[in-house]
Motif scaffolding. Structure first.
Motif, mmCIF file in Angstrom:
data_model
loop_
_atom_site.group_PDB
_atom_site.id
_atom_site.type_symbol
_atom_site.label_atom_id
_atom_site.label_comp_id
_atom_site.label_asym_id
_atom_site.label_seq_id
_atom_site.Cartn_x
_atom_site.Cartn_y
_atom_site.Cartn_z
ATOM 1 N N HIS A 43 -8.918 -29.919 -41.630
ATOM 2 C CA HIS A 43 -8.357 -29.449 -42.897
ATOM 3 C C HIS A 43 -7.408 -30.518 -43.454
ATOM 4 C CE1 HIS A 43 -9.633 -25.238 -42.387
ATOM 5 N NE2 HIS A 43 -9.448 -25.471 -41.099
ATOM 6 N N SER A 44 -7.274 -30.506 -44.766
ATOM 7 C CA SER A 44 -6.258 -31.365 -45.380
ATOM 8 C C SER A 44 -5.120 -30.487 -45.878
ATOM 9 C CB SER A 44 -6.849 -32.135 -46.555
ATOM 10 O OG SER A 44 -7.918 -32.915 -46.106
ATOM 11 N N VAL A 45 -3.946 -31.069 -45.953
ATOM 12 C CA VAL A 45 -2.765 -30.305 -46.366
ATOM 13 C C VAL A 45 -2.009 -31.087 -47.430
ATOM 14 C CG1 VAL A 45 -0.578 -29.307 -45.613
ATOM 15 C CG2 VAL A 45 -2.540 -29.281 -44.064
ATOM 16 N N ILE A 46 -1.642 -30.383 -48.502
ATOM 17 C CA ILE A 46 -0.705 -30.970 -49.464
ATOM 18 C C ILE A 46 0.608 -30.233 -49.299
ATOM 19 C CG2 ILE A 46 -0.150 -31.393 -51.875
ATOM 20 C CD1 ILE A 46 -3.107 -31.392 -52.497
ATOM 21 N N LEU A 47 1.666 -30.986 -49.079
ATOM 22 C CA LEU A 47 2.966 -30.417 -48.785
ATOM 23 C C LEU A 47 3.889 -30.728 -49.960
ATOM 24 C CD1 LEU A 47 4.440 -29.147 -46.295
ATOM 25 C CD2 LEU A 47 5.112 -31.474 -45.709
ATOM 26 N N ILE A 48 4.247 -29.697 -50.711
ATOM 27 C CA ILE A 48 5.170 -29.916 -51.815
ATOM 28 C C ILE A 48 6.584 -29.757 -51.275
ATOM 29 C CG2 ILE A 48 5.905 -29.140 -54.090
ATOM 30 C CD1 ILE A 48 3.228 -27.829 -54.450
#
Lengths: 338, 519
Positions: free
Chosen positions: B193-198
């Motif tokens: 999975h890929s994750v975008i962390l704001i």
């Protein structure tokens, strides 16, 4: 840009309303030309018709001002109708109890008691909301039924005119009649009272600390609490003032027009006042203008009924359409999103 | 290395009411990558992600997701495509169970009467695979914030999301829970999975991200590998200048020596107790704040902080205990009288507690001055004085606005908070209760808020700082204690001797009882 959009919206509303009106006129197979001329003549055609519009607008302005104070404080007063009846009853009671007083005492006393009657009647739902959190929308509507039927009982019992078979109170003393300000029409001093009230409400809401507190409570009760403004106290105050002005409308109808208490003194003024407050955006000036417009619509449509046979209930349909259109474009929809 | 990007956003533009929130941002994420989106509040991070997730439509620009162009989609399509987002405010139904929440809106086999036991087994299996520990049968209302977040992540994984977007996920977590979250994210990454962390927290980014994209004022400033980045470099990229050194150390010492003021505390609470409502109460909370002192209360949100602040303010009446302002009891006094006794309140909830959004600046300034004869005489509001007062506040506190007649709702959060500070602090209050005063503010505004609080400390105010941000407390507080489930730990001096390990454990509730007994 914004102004142009508002103007465009107003034109669109006008067009839609005219289309609805035309459709209704055609639907009842009346002559549109005759209907239009009947409407215009009835509303603006003569000295007399204009005075009738003003007479009709008077209770709308007073009750509309009352409703607006409630709305701005977060007290959604749907009970102006019942408060009008209570104010009318209180004013009548003064006349029946003290028939001998001079006009200069009796008239102000009657108006004051009308104000107090409506105010106290409305303060009960105000108290129930501020103390127990009961929804004023429900309680004020229920209070309308109570008030209207209490008047029905009164004019058949203790306040009934014994010399007359219909359910109504005896005639009130001459000293209690609001003077007519434009003979030979029915236009009475109530209009002046209503306009003064509009000025007073404007001053109260936008120039005094009390009005500031009420507006703050209406816009943000939690923030008001934190700022040290009592929410219950201001709700109670607003509900009393709101009902008081509606009660004054009832007293003005009694002392200016009917000169006695009877059932049906208000053909829904209390509900139409809500529309006046809505269209007038809760601003006193706006309410005066909206009340005049609604009054012209109602007076004109009864004249249209006489001239062309179009039922005057068309005015209610048009008002309904108007309110829907206005609500469809609430200004807070344009809020900046981030 | 050239890896075909899983997601490529090109030249995304979006403006609100003429103000550009995203000004031609390009951004890509590779397979199995944790990509941090770093920036201050208002830099455009959330807007960009809302565009990706289909909540907003971009004004222009393109999105390519796994080789296909994405556009005109809504969140439903985004989820179907394998893009999932966990919002800052969780979207869960507290009265339903974990498994009901996870399967909510899905037509599982047997719909509308799915086999709940089978679904529970599926969910357990999934949670074991990703190291997410949640009981599918538990009601969401009974879960902690960290557990609820896990349920949100489970919701996405159950829907087979390939890309997880997390908006400020650590804002509500204890240090321990934060570590747990990042372990889960690492597992997700391991499974492709890929994750975008704001986020705006630089330390997390350095520790857990693979790549970092920094946004400032709606534009992309840089994209870099986390391996080569430094905290100082990132903060300079984020705010466009270097951060000032920790403020308290450079501030002048308190004007009153603590020993002299010791017997006449500015603010003192003695055994304040509040019966719990919905699990939140206070148990015999005692502390005192001397004049010229900042006393910090640490702890994870929702452990009684709001209740404590409301007791101090007079909005709630404690069931027992004593409150003293300057040595005098204030029982029975409402907020208005307490303000007259020199209390000022700065809340995190500007929109509900601090301001009336429909009012202009001058009216909001007046909101705190209703008892001041300079602004209200004989019940009449002196509008000119209000305009002058607000004008002065705007100048003194550098509020960016078109003027005192502008509606406050049009101001940014930082400027709104500056207006509140100006109003609350200009009267020289003896006691200041600051509740998360910098929450949601950008670095510049946060600095400003902290400087003003330190100024009041130097001027001899007793400042109570309630915060869940340890960095804020460590930077400002003279002493601090931890609030957990309505109980306050003993106070610790905030100097070199402070045991951070111990504080972290206390925030999680470990060692709380022993500490309380020992004291």
């Amino acid at each position: 840009m914004r102004f142009l959009r508002t103007l465009g919206f107003a034109a669109l509303v006008l067009l839609l309303v005219l289309a609805v009106a035309a459709a209704l006129v055609i639907a009842v197979r009346a002559d549109p030309g005759k209907a239009a001329s009947g409407f215009l003549r009835g509303a603006f055609g003569s000295f007399y018709s204009i005075s009738e519009v003003l007479v009709r607008a008077t209770p709308l302005i007073l009750a509309g001002l009352g409703v607006s104070i409630g709305f701005r404080t977060g007290f959604f007063n749907i009970g102006a109708e019942g408060q009008i009846y209570l104010g009318a009853t209180a004013a009548t009671a003064v006349g029946l109890l003290f028939p001998g007083l001079p006009a200069l005492v009796l008239l102000p006393l009657a108006l004051l008691c009308g104000f107090a009657g409506g105010g106290l009647w409305s303060a009960v739902p105000g108290f129930l909301k501020s103390r127990f959190g009961l929804s004023e929308v429900i309680t004020t509507i229920m209070f309308n039924y109570i008030a209207i039927n209490v008047v029905g009982i009164l004019v058949r019992s203790v306040m009934k005119d014994p010399s007359y078979p219909l359910p109504m109170s005896p005639d009130l003393p001459e000293a209690m009649h609001l003077p007519v300000i434009l003979e030979p029409t029915r236009l009475h001093l109530g209009l002046v009272i209503a306009l003064v009230a509009a000025l007073a409400v404007w001053f109260l809401m936008s120039r005094t600390a009390a009005g500031f507190r009420m507006r703050a409570v209406g816009l943000n009760p939690r923030g008001s609490l934190v700022a040290g403004i009592s929410v219950p106290a201001n709700l109670l105050l607003a509900s009393a003032l709101s009902g008081g002005l509606a009660g004054l409308a009832g007293a003005s109808e009694i002392t200016g027009i009917h000169h006695r208490l009877l059932e049906g003194i208000s053909p829904g003024f209390g509900y139409v006042a809500i529309i006046a407050a809505l269209l007038g955006r809760n601003h006193p000036g706006g309410i005066v203008i909206a009340s005049l417009g609604i009054a012209a619509l109602q007076v004109g449509s009864s004249s249209m009924q006489r001239a062309s046979g179009v039922p005057s209930s068309i005015s209610w349909i048009i008002m309904g359409v108007l309110v829907l259109l206005i609500l469809a474009r609430r200004p807070d929809r344009d809020r900046v999103a981030r | 290395m050239v890896v075909p990007a899983m997601l490529a956003m090109r030249d995304i533009r979006k403006s609100f009411a003429g103000v550009p929130a995203n000004d031609g941002i390009s951004f890509d994420v590779g397979e199995g990558e944790i990509h941090a989106l770093l920036g201050e509040n208002g830099a455009g991070k959330t807007t960009l992600m809302n565009i990706l997730y289909g909540i907003y439509a971009a004004d222009s620009g393109s999105i390519v997701w796994r080789g296909e162009v994405l556009g005109g989609h809504g969140p439903k399509e985004a989820i179907a495509q394998g893009i999932g987002m966990v919002h800052q405010h969780f979207m869960l139904v507290p009265t339903l169970s974990v498994s009901e929440n996870i399967t909510l809106g899905l037509k599982s086999r047997g719909h509308p009467f799915p086999d709940r036991r089978r679904l529970d087994t599926d969910i357990l299996e999934l949670s074991a695979r990703y190291g997410l520990d949640v009981d599918p049968a538990a009601k969401v209302a009974s879960l902690s914030v960290g557990e609820r977040q896990r349920v949100e992540i489970m919701k996405l994984l159950y829907r087979d999301a390939r890309l997880l977007i997390l908006d400020e996920p650590t804002a509500v977590l204890t240090p321990g829970e934060t570590d747990g979250l990042f372990r889960v994210l690492a597992t997700c990454k391991g499974q492709g999975h890929s994750v975008i962390l704001i986020t705006h927290r630089i330390s997390e980014v350095l520790a857990f991200a693979d790549r970092i994209t920094v946004l400032r004022d709606g534009a992309r400033v840089a994209t870099l590998e986390a391996a080569g980045a430094t905290a100082a470099g990132l903060s300079t990229l984020m705010i466009g200048r270097e951060l000032k050194s920790p403020a308290r150390r450079t501030a002048p010492a308190a004007s009153l020596p603590r020993s002299a003021a010791g017997d006449r505390a500015g603010l003192e609470a003695r055994a304040i107790s509040l019966r719990p409502v919905a699990g939140k109460g206070l148990q015999s909370v005692s502390f005192s704040v001397a004049p010229g002192e900042i006393f910090g209360i640490a702890g994870v949100d929702g452990n009684g902080q709001k209740e404590l602040a409301e007791c101090l303010l007079g909005l709630r009446i404690p069931d027992s205990g004593k409150l003293l302002f300057g040595g005098l009891p204030v029982e029975g006094l409402g907020p208005r009288q307490r303000k007259r006794r020199g209390l000022a309140y700065v809340s995190d909830d500007r929109h509900h507690d601090g301001l009336v959004l429909g009012f202009d600046l001058a009216e909001n300034y007046l909101l705190g001055k209703l008892d001041d004869p300079r602004f209200v005489r004989f019940g009449l509001v002196d509008r000119k004085a209000c305009l002058r007062g607000a004008g002065g506040a705007i100048a003194d506190y550098h509020v960016k606005t078109r003027g005192p007649t502008e509606e406050v709702r049009l101001l940014s959060g930082g400027n709104q908070q500056k207006l509140i500070l100006a109003r609350e602090l200009s009267s020289g209050p003896a006691i200041i209760v600051a509740f998360q005063p910098a929450r949601g503010l950008d670095i510049g505004a946060t600095e400003f808020v902290h400087e003003r609080l330190l100024e009041r400390r130097a001027a001899g105010s007793s400042v109570l700082l309630i915060s869940s941000d340890m960095d804020e407390l460590l930077g400002l507080a003279d002493r601090l204690a931890v609030l957990h489930r309505g109980r306050l730990s003993p106070a610790y001096d905030n100097d070199g001797s402070l045991d951070m390990m111990r504080i972290g454990l206390l925030m999680g509730g470990q060692g709380m009882a022993e500490e309380a007994c020992a004291s």
